[in-house]
Design a protein around this motif. Structure first.
Motif, short mmCIF file in Angstrom:
data_model
loop_
_atom_site.label_atom_id
_atom_site.label_comp_id
_atom_site.label_asym_id
_atom_site.label_seq_id
_atom_site.Cartn_x
_atom_site.Cartn_y
_atom_site.Cartn_z
N VAL A 143 -23.96 10.40 -39.13
CA VAL A 143 -25.46 10.61 -39.80
C VAL A 143 -26.24 10.64 -39.01
CG1 VAL A 143 -27.09 8.99 -41.09
CG2 VAL A 143 -24.56 8.49 -41.52
N TRP A 144 -26.10 10.23 -38.05
CA TRP A 144 -27.32 10.35 -36.67
C TRP A 144 -27.38 12.14 -36.54
CZ3 TRP A 144 -31.33 8.85 -34.24
CH2 TRP A 144 -31.51 9.62 -33.12
N ALA A 145 -25.86 12.93 -36.24
CA ALA A 145 -25.76 13.69 -35.53
C ALA A 145 -26.58 14.93 -37.38
CB ALA A 145 -24.24 14.06 -35.90
N PHE A 146 -25.59 14.55 -38.79
CA PHE A 146 -26.72 15.61 -39.76
C PHE A 146 -28.15 14.88 -40.26
CE2 PHE A 146 -21.94 16.26 -39.60
CZ PHE A 146 -22.03 17.39 -39.85
N ARG A 147 -28.84 13.96 -39.39
CA ARG A 147 -29.88 13.59 -39.73
C ARG A 147 -30.84 14.61 -40.04
NH1 ARG A 147 -33.39 9.57 -36.24
NH2 ARG A 147 -33.65 11.54 -35.31
N PRO A 148 -31.37 15.03 -40.74
CA PRO A 148 -32.88 16.29 -41.13
C PRO A 148 -33.20 15.91 -39.95
CG PRO A 148 -32.93 14.39 -42.93
CD PRO A 148 -31.59 13.99 -42.47
N PRO A 149 -34.48 17.25 -40.06
CA PRO A 149 -35.13 17.35 -39.29
C PRO A 149 -36.98 16.44 -39.84
CG PRO A 149 -34.79 19.26 -40.15
CD PRO A 149 -33.66 18.46 -40.42
N PRO A 150 -37.50 15.79 -39.22
CA PRO A 150 -38.74 15.54 -39.72
C PRO A 150 -39.47 16.25 -40.27
CG PRO A 150 -38.38 14.39 -37.11
CD PRO A 150 -37.40 15.97 -37.53
N ALA A 151 -40.43 15.85 -41.47
CA ALA A 151 -41.29 16.83 -42.10
C ALA A 151 -41.68 17.65 -40.75
CB ALA A 151 -42.61 16.37 -42.86
N VAL A 152 -42.52 19.10 -41.69
CA VAL A 152 -43.32 20.11 -40.46
C VAL A 152 -44.26 19.55 -40.12
CG1 VAL A 152 -44.51 22.39 -40.51
CG2 VAL A 152 -42.75 22.08 -41.84
N ALA A 153 -45.50 18.86 -41.07
CA ALA A 153 -46.24 18.37 -40.72
C ALA A 153 -45.75 16.85 -39.41
CB ALA A 153 -47.21 17.56 -41.40
N VAL A 154 -45.09 16.04 -39.40
CA VAL A 154 -44.34 15.22 -38.43
C VAL A 154 -44.55 15.96 -36.92
CG1 VAL A 154 -43.20 13.46 -37.31
CG2 VAL A 154 -43.80 13.36 -39.77
#
Length: 221
Positions: A18-29
């Protein structure tokens, strides 16, 4: 291996996946995180500003203000554009977002350069002063590049070269803005050439490094 330990091992493996495939934060973040690095650099530079310059700052003329604000706007807009271009199914038209501010920045800098033709004691008129500006831009760009490449590579962008080039523009514009902030001065011709060389070098290096950063993230995932 006991049956009691197997569920724990499976849970640990699942958590790592789950950690490896965790999506990146939003653009604003991610944009806010990168500008947090910029804010830290601003604080450090203000604390050591007396070591950065060799002569008093020039008066803040209208075109010097314009150039500083335009370079800062270029940094903000290019950062947003880089993160948007790093997302899948985003239009390449995002690359045009910082262009108006970039044009205003260059135009205001050019007007300031013309003004130095009538001021022989302007900063950057000799090679050593112009090189100091170039070294400042490159030095400030190093931590900014590391932060931006990490945040951009997190999303494994489909067009890493384009993202790297636009991100490099954001970094170079931020570095020039910080230089103007701690040492406002109208650029002599030689100094303006040094600024241009610094911007070109930062953009080129980030264009080259964005690809490996994106591939590294893809392999890790």
């Amino acid at each position: 291996m006991s049956n009691r330990r197997r569920p724990r091992i499976l849970e640990s493996a699942l958590a790592e996946g789950v950690w490896a495939f965790r999506p990146p934060p939003a653009v604003a973040v991610r944009t806010a995180l990168w500008f947090l690095v910029v804010a830290v650099l601003v604080s450090l530079l203000y604390a050591t500003a007396h070591r950065v310059t060799l002569k008093p700052a020039d008066p803040l003329t209208s075109y010097l203000w314009t150039a500083m604000l335009a370079s800062a706007a270029t940094a903000v807009l290019a950062t947003l554009a880089a993160f948007e271009l790093g997302q899948r199914e985003r239009s390449t038209w995002w690359v045009l977002l910082p262009m108006p501010a970039l044009g205003l920045w260059f135009a205001a800098t050019g007007v300031g350069c013309v003004d130095t033709l009538f001021a022989p004691d302007s900063w950057g008129i000799v090679r050593s002063e112009a090189l100091r500006c170039l070294m400042f831009i490159v030095a400030v760009s190093l931590p900014l590049s590391a932060a931006l490449l990490a945040l951009v590579g997190w999303a494994a962008p489909p067009r890493p070269g384009l993202v790297g080039a636009v991100g490099g523009l954001a970094i170079a514009a931020a570095a020039v803005s910080l230089l103007t902030l701690v040492h406002p001065h109208n650029s002599a011709l030689l100094d303006m050439v040094a600024h241009g060389a610094g911007v070109a070098a930062v953009v080129s290096v980030n264009l080259i490094l964005a690809g490996p950063a994106a591939r590294h993230r893809t392999v890790d995932a």
